[in-house]
Structure formats: structure tokens, C-alpha cells
Design an enzyme around this catalytic site. Structure first.
Site, PDB file in Angstrom:
ATOM      1  N   ASP A   1     -37.094   9.522  12.665  1.00  0.00           N
ATOM      2  CA  ASP A   1     -38.056   8.421  12.637  1.00  0.00           C
ATOM      3  C   ASP A   1     -37.502   7.231  13.430  1.00  0.00           C
ATOM      4  O   ASP A   1     -36.799   7.430  14.413  1.00  0.00           O
ATOM      5  CB  ASP A   1     -38.351   8.040  11.183  1.00  0.00           C
ATOM      6  CG  ASP A   1     -39.784   7.573  10.977  1.00  0.00           C
ATOM      7  OD1 ASP A   1     -40.133   6.514  11.518  1.00  0.00           O
ATOM      8  OD2 ASP A   1     -40.548   8.265  10.282  1.00  0.00           O
TER       9      ASP A   1
ATOM     10  N   HIS B   1     -41.023   1.714   9.723  1.00  0.00           N
ATOM     11  CA  HIS B   1     -41.595   3.037   9.473  1.00  0.00           C
ATOM     12  C   HIS B   1     -40.548   4.015   8.953  1.00  0.00           C
ATOM     13  O   HIS B   1     -40.779   4.743   7.976  1.00  0.00           O
ATOM     14  CB  HIS B   1     -42.219   3.558  10.766  1.00  0.00           C
ATOM     15  CG  HIS B   1     -43.101   4.750  10.615  1.00  0.00           C
ATOM     16  ND1 HIS B   1     -42.599   6.036  10.566  1.00  0.00           N
ATOM     17  CD2 HIS B   1     -44.439   4.874  10.512  1.00  0.00           C
ATOM     18  CE1 HIS B   1     -43.607   6.892  10.451  1.00  0.00           C
ATOM     19  NE2 HIS B   1     -44.736   6.218  10.408  1.00  0.00           N
TER      20      HIS B   1
ATOM     21  N   SER C   1     -48.068  10.006   7.912  1.00  0.00           N
ATOM     22  CA  SER C   1     -46.639   9.671   7.949  1.00  0.00           C
ATOM     23  C   SER C   1     -46.093   9.454   6.549  1.00  0.00           C
ATOM     24  O   SER C   1     -44.911   9.664   6.290  1.00  0.00           O
ATOM     25  CB  SER C   1     -46.406   8.390   8.764  1.00  0.00           C
ATOM     26  OG  SER C   1     -46.323   8.642  10.129  1.00  0.00           O
TER      27      SER C   1
END
Length: 768
Positions: free
Chosen positions: A147, A220, A550
Site C-alpha cells: 500500500d 491509506h 480497499s
């Protein structure tokens, strides 16, 4: 006079010739520029064809590369995911290299994008904690996350109470900008970053904007990794919303992060290098909340890397994508990948709009920075406050401050980020925003931590509000924020953004595999960025609430870690099977899980096998297992060439020409059935499956249900008797149809039960 004419004509001819020559020269130069322009290619080598004159394969790789370009250098060499390397080449050099001996393929790099609390309770983890494995066994499991990196100071990575790092661990904690090896601990045991491909394509990482290290400046990566395996953190919330205890799915598992995504995206050469290292490091689970374009498996970097990981016993969980509700919109559809769609929780953040006509309309919001005055305020439609054709979308620079100042503004959803619309309104002098969905988003509501008082409403409410606005010159409104509300029904529902089947690469494999919570998920966040991610957002939070597949992907990654700890001998396919066959497709009242995009019952193309139920998955009764050989047979059924097979298998493998390979025989826990459309007669398709008993001895009986009588489903035998653990039994399903249901899919379910376990498989039938 005649001489003058001849002279002029000569000059014209010369000029024309010069111009033509000039254009020719320009076209030649343009062609040369194209030919000289370099890009990154991933080169697959047939390692078993290495000439005996080379002692090491990297020397052979380098020699092959230098044979077409003396100046080119290898960005990465790959040992586990593929045999080969990546390098910057011109199109001509790549073409020449592909024809060299020992080269399987030369593929251009692909850019991938990110697919972007209450959850443990919703999934039953809190109430059934005693059913799950002891912390010692879970702490031997390592979840690797590809990520944007990690914010190591997050409380989600607190290692209090953790024992020594597993002896099998070979990973590292790499240093770089704002990050040292001391940032890792017994919880966060590995952190690497991969930027060579990114920097070769887009230039050096700008360290004034993001850290050239494993540090997460985006948020994220911290969110996904803490969702999968974050430690328990009490009194967590986002600005007071969703207050409670935050925890990952596998709180005692270890975390290793592999930063592959940067401001400009996630490049496949870096992704392959990260998976290569993760395999070497000995991770047990790999979580990838990213996706790229849809391509054949032998050209898909994630599929290739996942195949190699699967061979090593590593389960790879990937997000299905956020391109729903369109059909054929899935990413990451290889059968050796666990593909996860998104559903909602039973939690919401209501914020309603009150209009001057006395009508109230519900919406959602995470705004928490002071409320509006307790009175009705001037209200205007953005389309009437702009000279731009896209003014209704509240895009940067489109609103007229004279018309907006001191008013609440109604903006249409679409084109630019939702939170950016609020910032545009605020910059133009607006004091509030109502964000309305259009037909593209329907009734799906996603809450945001806006920079000004704002709420988001569905299309129906938005249309009603718009009607009021456009019919009243002195329209007024205000917004009320109602905090956090639990017990929302129905839940879950399939998120509209969640990508849908059928599988565009191999329709015979039903995808997604399952859905998991992916809407308004609270998890850890980066200290380098505000909750909206906008540069203008100076707020800093420890936790954030965001949505996307996600978010659903790491839920399954963490649940897979729990199952791996409970059943260390299970293969990735067995773990996925347990999660799929125990997933539920109906609410407690018996009604099917809804699709928020349509308001109708969802189908296996939306929810796959159903919504995950981790408590049931611990003891599934039967599993559908798959070996490497099964997947190779699957590729043979796809009629892959020897070269294509070798790109994935990394060995000299050839399909047996005397053997009949069928996609229908892949031992998958679901059924995607293609019936050839023809008039008259009966169309028959057979699928074979083998189940393994992972429970106590028992007798399983089958039941079948379908949405239409146009397809008959029969199972032979109808009873399976198991006398011991790990015993295998096979059965055949016959799908028959005497009529052609044009463009109409038929859905169903096949369930084996011994009275204690229900082993369910979704069915999707289509006509070709």
C-alpha cells in the site's frame, strides 16, 4: 517578363521542396523520438534455458539486456514472483529483446490505483472471542500489506504484550526519509519501500511532499494495515464519531508493510518487487487494496505475483474495485486470488436537511467543527451560481462568490472529490453544502469529514430538494448533525461502488468471491494529512473513516490470518473456501441481501458467495481445496501456450496433449455456468467438484434452489458420507435447460448439510 515568371516559379519550387524536406525531417525526427522514448518493461526469462557459460542467472539477465542496450540498467531482478528483471527500454529495444533466446515475454509496465471500531462487533468477533485461536498461535502469523506505507506511531501498532518476533521471519525495517529501523517493533515487524520503477518513470520522489521511505504520508496504507491486524485501541473515534474500541481483525498477528504506492500511483515493477520480497520474508497473508486494468493472467503483475505466493502457501486477498455498479467491472479476478467486494455496516452518521417549506430530508456527514446558526439560511443551487457549464459540480474556480457568499450551496456529485466540492464552496464564501447524488450513484451514501457544515443525500432526496430550490427564489435551509447511530437495517447491503461480475477474463470463474465491510470504516490514519486528504485540511486525527473495497479487502486478510492460526495446515484455497461456503446471503428474516444501487436483492455477481461470517468459517465442515497442479490444469483449459504457461509457472511446463482439460472441473467453491444458446433440444453442462472433510465424521445431504425453472440443477450423488477427517468425496452437478432465456441470468445455490454445518455454493447461469 517571362524570366521573372520563371524566377518566381523556381523560388516557389525551392520553397516547396524545402518545406517538404522540412516536414519529412520533422516526421523522421518525431518517429525517432518515439523510438528513443524509454519506458519500463518487465522481462520474463526462461531460467531453465540459461546457457551453461553463465554461473549466475543475474549475469545472464544483464548480458541479455546489454545485447540490446549498452546503457540500460536493471531496476529490479525477480527471483520468486517471476524469473526475470525490469528495465527502461525503447520500444525498438524491447522488440529486439523479446526475440532473444531465453526470453518468454517483454511487457510494458502498468500503473495500478488504490481502491479507495464497529466492524469486529458486526462480524461477531467480540462476542465469540473464545472460539478463536490463542494469541500465541495468531502471533506467529504475519500479514503483509502492499500500500502507501505505514504511520508507525499509530496506537494501532502498539506491541505491548507481544512476544519475540517469529523465528521464521526474514524481513527488514528499511530506513529512509523520516523513518528508521527503530520505528518497527514486535507488532510492526517489517517495513520496506519500492520506488525504483516509480522514479524511473516519473522522476525522483519529491521528499517535500512524500517520504522516500516506508512512512505513510497518505493515510491509506495505515488504514488498511490497521484494519487487517491493528492492535486494540480504546476510546478511538474520528472527531467524536464512531467512538469506541478500534481493533483489527487479527489483533495479535504481526504486520509487515511494503510501500509501493506514491503520489503518482503504484507501478507494476515495484509491486512485483514487493511481492518478491514478501515471499522471501515469509509472510503468511498478503493484502493488496489496489488494482489496474483487466488483462490476461500471464500479463497481469498482481496475478503473476499472487500465483507465486500461492505456491508458497500464502493467501492473497485483493480488492474487487470501486467501478460498480457496472457489470464486468471487477479487478483481480484470477482464481488463485481472493477477490473481495464491499458491503455496509449497521452504523450510520445521519445529518438531515431542513428546508424553508418545512420538509426534512435525511443524509450523512462526518462534519464536526461547529454547527450552523440555529435558523434557516439562504440556499442556492450551484448551477445558478456559476457561469461555467460544470458549475453544478462545484469544481475549482466555477462558483461566483457574489452569489454564494453567506449561503448554503447545493452541489451535484461527480467528477471531483466530494470533500473538494465543500472546500470550493467554502473558498467562494459559502457557509454550508448539500451534496446530492445523481443517477450514477443513486441512493448510496458515503460520509465525509467535510471542511464546512455539509451533508450528502441520495438521488431521490436530492431531486426533491432541487425542485424546491428551483421553484423558490428565496429558498432557505439548514443542516442538523445527529452523531453516530447504530442498529441500521437492513445491513449489510452491497455498496453501489463495489465492482461487479461477471468475470471479464474467465467467465467460468464466479467473482467476486465474497463481500466484507467496506463503507464508513474506522481505522488508523497518518499524522501527515487531514481526514479529507486535501492540502487545505490542517486537522490531524489518529483515526479516520473512509470507504471502498480497499477497506473490505483487509477485513478478509485479517480474517484469513485468524483461520491460518487456527488451521496452520490449511492451504490458501481451503481458507478461502471456508470463508466462502459459510458466508450468508440473507438477513435473519430470510430476505436476500439488498443491492443499494438498485434497491433490489443482490445476486452472486454482486456479493459472490455472500457476506463473510468468520465465526462459522472457523468450522466449515467441508472445504474445496486446490493445488498448484489444479491451477496449471486450469491454465491448460484456457489453451495457454507453453510460453504463457511458463510466464506464470516459472518452469518448463507443457500441457498434456492427450488429456482433456475443462474449466468446469476447477475445484472452485462456486459455479459460473455458461450454457450455449440454441433453439430446440436440451442444453446440458456438467461440473465436477471434490470436497474435503475438515470436521468430524458425518453424512451430508444436498439441497438446491434457483431463481428460475428455466434451468434444472441436479447433483449426483445427493448424499456424501465421511468416516474420517481429510477424507475426500466427489460429486457432479448437471445444469440443463430446454429453453433459452435471452440475456437473463439465472441464479441459485447448492448447499451440503450434515445438520451442524451448511456448506453453500452460489450458482450463476448465463447463456452464450
Amino acid at each position: 517578363m517571362e524570366k521573372i515568371k520563371k524566377f518566381v516559379f523556381s523560388v516557389v519550387v525551392v520553397v516547396v521542396v524545402v518545406v517538404i524536406l522540412g516536414f519529412s525531417q520533422l516526421s523522421v525526427e518525431a518517429k525517432e523520438n518515439v523510438e528513443q522514448k524509454k519506458q519500463t518493461y518487465i522481462i520474463h526469462m526462461a531460467k531453465f534455458e540459461m546457457p551453461v557459460s553463465f554461473e549466475d542467472h543475474t549475469h545472464w539477465y544483464d548480458s541479455s539486456l546489454k545485447s540490446v542496450s549498452k546503457s540500460a540498467e536493471m531496476l529490479y531482478t525477480y527471483s520468486n514472483v517471476i524469473h526475470g528483471f525490469s528495465s527502461r527500454l525503447t520500444a525498438k529495444e524491447a522488440q529486439i529483446l523479446e526475440n532473444r533466446p531465453g526470453i518468454l515475454s517483454v511487457s510494458p509496465e502498468v500503473k495500478y490505483e488504490l481502491h479507495t471500531t464497529r466492524t469486529p462487533s458486526f462480524l461477531g468477533l467480540d462476542q465469540n472471542a473464545n472460539l478463536f485461536p490463542e494469541s500465541d498461535s495468531v502471533s506467529e502469523v504475519v500479514v503483509g500489506v502492499l500500500d502507501t506505507g505505514v504511520w508507525p506511531e499509530s496506537k494501532s501498532f502498539d506491541d505491548t504484550g507481544f512476544g519475540p518476533i517469529p523465528s521464521s521471519w526474514k524481513g527488514e525495517c528499511e530506513s529512509g526519509t523520516n523513518f528508521t529501523s527503530s520505528n518497527c517493533n514486535r507488532k510492526l515487524i517489517g517495513a520496506r519501500f519500492f520506488s525504483r520503477g516509480y522514479e524511473a518513470a516519473l522522476g525522483p520522489v519529491d521528499v517535500t511532499k512524500e517520504s522516500r521511505s516506508p512512512r505513510d504520508d497518505d493515510g491509506h496504507g495505515t488504514h488498511t494495515s490497521s484494519t487487517a491486524a491493528g492492535s486494540i485501541v480504546s476510546d478511538a473515534s474520528l472527531l467524536g464519531y464512531a467512538t469506541g474500541t478500534a481493533r483489527g481483525m487479527a489483533t495479535r498477528a504481526r504486520v509487515a508493510v511494503y510501500k509501493v504506492c506514491w503520489l503518482g500511483g503504484c507501478l507494476s515493477s515495484d509491486i512485483l518487487a514487493a511481492i518478491d520480497k514478501a515471499i522471501y520474508d515469509n509472510v503468511n497473508i498478503l493484502s493488496l487494496s489496489l488494482g489496474g486494468g483487466m488483462s490476461d493472467y500471464y500479463r497481469d503483475s498482481v496475478a503473476m505475483g499472487a500465483f507465486a505466493a500461492m505456491e508458497k502457501g500464502i493467501l492473497v486477498s485483493c480488492s474487487a474495485g470501486n467501478a460498480g455498479p457496472s457489470s464486468y467491472s471487477l479487478s483481480n479476478v484470477a482464481p488463485w486470488i481472493t477477490t473481495v467486494g464491499a458491503g455496509t455496516l449497521d452504523r450510520d452518521f445521519p445529518a438531515h436537511v431542513s428546508l424553508g417549506n418545512g420538509q426534512n430530508y435525511s443524509g450523512v456527514s462526518l462534519y464536526r467543527c461547529g454547527s450552523l446558526p440555529g435558523k434557516l439560511l439562504p440556499f442556492i443551487y450551484a448551477g445558478n451560481a456559476s457561469n461555467s457549464t460544470s458549475g453544478n459540480l462545484c469544481m475549482t474556480g466555477t462558483l461566483n462568490p457574489e452569489k454564494v457568499s453567506g449561503k448554503i450551496v447545493l452541489c451535484d456529485r461527480g467528477m471531483n472529490p466530494r470533500v473538494q466540492k465543500g472546500y470550493v464552496v467554502k473558498e467562494a464564501g459559502g457557509i454550508g453544502m448539500v451534496l446530492t447524488n445523481t443517477a450514477a450513484n443513486g441512493e448510496e451514501l458515503v460520509a465525509d469529514a467535510h471542511l464546512l457544515p455539509a451533508t450528502a443525500v441520495g438521488q431521490k432526496n436530492g431531486d426533491a430538494i432541487k425542485d424546491y430550490l428551483l421553484s423558490n427564489q428565496n429558498a432557505t435551509a439548514t443542516i442538523f448533525f445527529d452523531g453516530t447511530k447504530l442498529g441500521i437495517e437492513p445491513s449489510p447491503v452491497v455498496a453501489a461502488f463495489s465492482s461487479r461480475g461477471p468475470n471479464s477474463i474467465t467467465p467460468e470463474v464466479l467473482k467476486p468471491d465474497m463481500i466484507a465491510p467496506g463503507v464508513n470504516i474506522l481505522a488508523g490514519w497518518s499524522g501527515a494529512v487531514g481526514p479529507t486528504g486535501l492540502a487545505a485540511d490542517n486537522r490531524r486525527v489518529d483515526f479516520n473513516i473512509i470507504s471502498g473495497t480497499s477497506m473490505s479487502c483487509p477485513h478478509v486478510s485479517g480474517l484469513a490470518a485468524l483461520l491460518k492460526a487456527a488451521h496452520p495446515d490449511w492451504s490458501p484455497a481451503a481458507i478461502r473456501s471456508a470463508l466462502m461456503t459459510t458466508a450468508y446471503t440473507a438477513y435473519k428474516d430470510g430476505k436476500m441481501i439488498k443491492d443499494v444501487a438498485t434497491g433490489k436483492p443482490s445476486t452472486p455477481f454482486d456479493h459472490g458467495a455472500g457476506h463473510v461470517d468468520p465465526v462459522s468459517a472457523l468450522n466449515p465442515g467441508l472445504v474445496y481445496d486446490l493445488t498448484v497442479e489444479d491451477y496449471l490444469n486450469f491454465l491448460c483449459a484456457l489453451n495457454y501456450t507453453a510460453q504463457q504457461m511458463n510466464s506464470l509457472a516459472r518452469r518448463n511446463f507443457s500441457c498434456d496433449s492427450s488429456k482433456h482439460y475443462s474449466l468446469n472441473d476447477l475445484n472452485y467453491p462456486s459455479f459460473a455456468v455458461s450454457i450455449q444458446a440454441q433453439m430446440g433440444g436440451t442444453n446440458v453442462v456438467k461440473h465436477t467438484r471434490t470436497v474435503t472433510n475438515v470436521g468430524s465424521p458425518g453424512i451430508y445431504k444436498v439441497s438446491v434452489s434457483t431463481t428460475s425453472e428455466s434451468v434444472k440443477i441436479s447433483v449426483e450423488p445427493a448424499t456424501l458420507t465421511f468416516s474420517q477427517t481429510n477424507e475426500k468425496k466427489s460429486y457432479t452437478v448437471t445444469f440443463s435447460s430446454t429453453s433459452m432465456a435471452s440475456n437473463t441470468n439465472v441464479f441459485g445455490r447448492i448447499v451440503w448439510s450434515d445438520g451442524k454445518h451448511s456448506v453453500g455454493s452460489p450458482v450463476a447461469v448465463s447463456w452464450t
